[in-house]
Scaffold this active site. Structure first.
Site, PDB file in Angstrom:
ATOM      1  N   ASP A   1       0.814  -1.216   0.000  1.00 13.25           N
ATOM      2  CA  ASP A   1       0.000   0.000   0.000  1.00 13.25           C
ATOM      3  C   ASP A   1       0.847   1.265   0.000  1.00 13.25           C
ATOM      4  O   ASP A   1       0.443   2.302   0.533  1.00 13.25           O
ATOM      5  CB  ASP A   1      -0.940  -0.015   1.208  1.00 13.25           C
ATOM      6  CG  ASP A   1      -1.870  -1.211   1.174  1.00 13.25           C
ATOM      7  OD1 ASP A   1      -2.637  -1.328   0.214  1.00 13.25           O
ATOM      8  OD2 ASP A   1      -1.804  -2.045   2.096  1.00 13.25           O
TER       9      ASP A   1
ATOM     10  N   ASP B   1      -2.206  -3.731  -8.720  1.00 13.78           N
ATOM     11  CA  ASP B   1      -1.527  -2.435  -8.493  1.00 13.78           C
ATOM     12  C   ASP B   1      -0.012  -2.530  -8.339  1.00 13.78           C
ATOM     13  O   ASP B   1       0.667  -1.496  -8.338  1.00 13.78           O
ATOM     14  CB  ASP B   1      -2.091  -1.697  -7.265  1.00 13.78           C
ATOM     15  CG  ASP B   1      -3.519  -1.253  -7.442  1.00 13.78           C
ATOM     16  OD1 ASP B   1      -3.902  -0.971  -8.594  1.00 13.78           O
ATOM     17  OD2 ASP B   1      -4.256  -1.195  -6.447  1.00 13.78           O
TER      18      ASP B   1
ATOM     19  N   ASP C   1     -14.910  -0.763  -0.764  1.00 16.91           N
ATOM     20  CA  ASP C   1     -13.638  -0.139  -1.127  1.00 16.91           C
ATOM     21  C   ASP C   1     -12.998   0.564   0.069  1.00 16.91           C
ATOM     22  O   ASP C   1     -11.840   0.980  -0.006  1.00 16.91           O
ATOM     23  CB  ASP C   1     -13.846   0.904  -2.235  1.00 16.91           C
ATOM     24  CG  ASP C   1     -14.295   0.267  -3.543  1.00 16.91           C
ATOM     25  OD1 ASP C   1     -13.774  -0.794  -3.902  1.00 16.91           O
ATOM     26  OD2 ASP C   1     -15.182   0.847  -4.207  1.00 16.91           O
TER      27      ASP C   1
END
Length: 336
Positions: free
Chosen positions: A121, A159, A310
């Site tokens: 992240d 990602d 989300d």
């Protein structure tokens, strides 16, 4: 003993009653199977496994038990369709072995998402992912071991590559990330029936898709089965296809898969992060299938499970938590 005529009338009456009782079974559609029953199966055109213990399936059962039959029937648009299992970050083995056993019994392919790369992240709190390279190698090995010889399609690290292109991941971490991804592709491909698709971001986040080609190659694209686009995104089928085709053109015609789980209404208005966090008015997209009629697109998948939040924006629960009200809205607005 009754006379003959009354006996004939009684026999005729019983025959009529039997015919009436049998008629509905011939003229009406059978009731839909309960989630998790042996009869529950994905649509005939989908080769992918439907998890009878998914949050959506359990919600259908709970609503039926509470008498919310209408809502339960609508939610079957999610519960009766295959969605990806996101491998657990602490110990992925048990969940994957359960899914592998179910998929084998059904003669289907399970869809998995591997999402545990270190510094996942971008260091933002709460950060996730394996604590270091050694831990990640052990984790991806556990994923591969759990799959074994079962048929599986793995979307690898949403990602992870895109964040090396958009600047979210510091440059000092790029080389290690590409090395770990390449090793993960190699480890998973040692399994005889596993397909691997490296994540390549979304059209609403990466504005120059060609910038991803060199990083994808460093991450092992040439040894994978292709790449994935629009994971957790809302881009339309047309936009996602055009985005993938541009990457493919510069990557030796590599094939790709598209996440269509929540793109039925296309992208939400606005281009900031908040616009993409539990946006209202969205709907389910094209159901999962490998029949795409497109030589570059191997499958439409529901990678981000429709109904998983989300984040805590717009009243939602924590990221990845099942949110039944949002799921019901997606299902109600679905066109397929």
């Amino acid at each position: 003993m009754p006379p003959a005529a009354p006996r004939r009338r009684l026999s005729t009456l019983l025959g009529l009653l039997l015919l009436l009782a049998a008629a509905p079974a011939c003229s009406e559609e059978p009731a839909p199977p309960l989630p998790g029953s042996p009869a529950a199966a994905p649509p005939a055109e989908s080769p992918f496994w439907v998890d009878p213990q998914s949050p959506a399936a359990r919600q259908v059962a709970a609503w039926e038990a509470a008498g919310r039959n209408g809502d339960a029937e609508v939610l079957r648009r999610i519960a009766d369709r295959p969605t990806a299992l996101w491998a657990a970050g602490d110990d992925p083995g048990p969940g994957i072995r359960r899914a592998a056993a179910g998929a084998r019994a059904a003669g289907r392919t399970m869809v998995l998402t591997a999402y545990n790369i270190p510094y996942r992240d971008c260091g933002q709190r709460p950060a996730g992912g394996a604590k270091d390279a050694r831990a990640y190698r052990g984790w991806i090995g556990a994923v591969a071991d759990g799959i074994g010889g079962s048929k599986a399609l793995v979307v690898l690290e949403p990602d992870a590559v895109a964040h090396t292109v958009d600047g979210c991941t510091p440059s000092g971490r790029h080389a290690e990330r590409y090395r770990l991804l390449s090793e993960a592709v190699a480890r998973l491909k040692r399994n005889p029936n596993t397909k691997v698709y490296l994540d390549a971001g979304s059209p609403d986040r990466i504005h120059e898709p060609a910038d991803l080609v060199a990083p994808l190659r460093e991450a092992g694209l040439e040894h994978a089965d292709g790449f994935a686009v629009n994971v957790s995104g809302f881009g339309s089928d047309a936009d996602a296809r055009a985005y993938g085709a541009e990457i493919s053109k510069a990557a030796k015609k590599a094939h790709f898969v598209i996440d269509t789980g929540r793109n039925g209404e296309g992208p939400p208005p606005g281009d900031d992060v908040r616009a993409r966090c539990n946006p209202p008015g969205r709907s389910l997209g094209r159901p999962p299938t490998d029949r795409t009629d497109d030589p570059l697109v191997d499958a439409y998948l529901w990678v981000k499970r429709p109904g998983d939040s989300d984040g805590t924006c717009r009243g939602g629960p924590a990221t990845g938590t099942w949110w039944p009200d949002y799921a019901l809205g997606l299902a109600r607005r679905a066109k397929e």
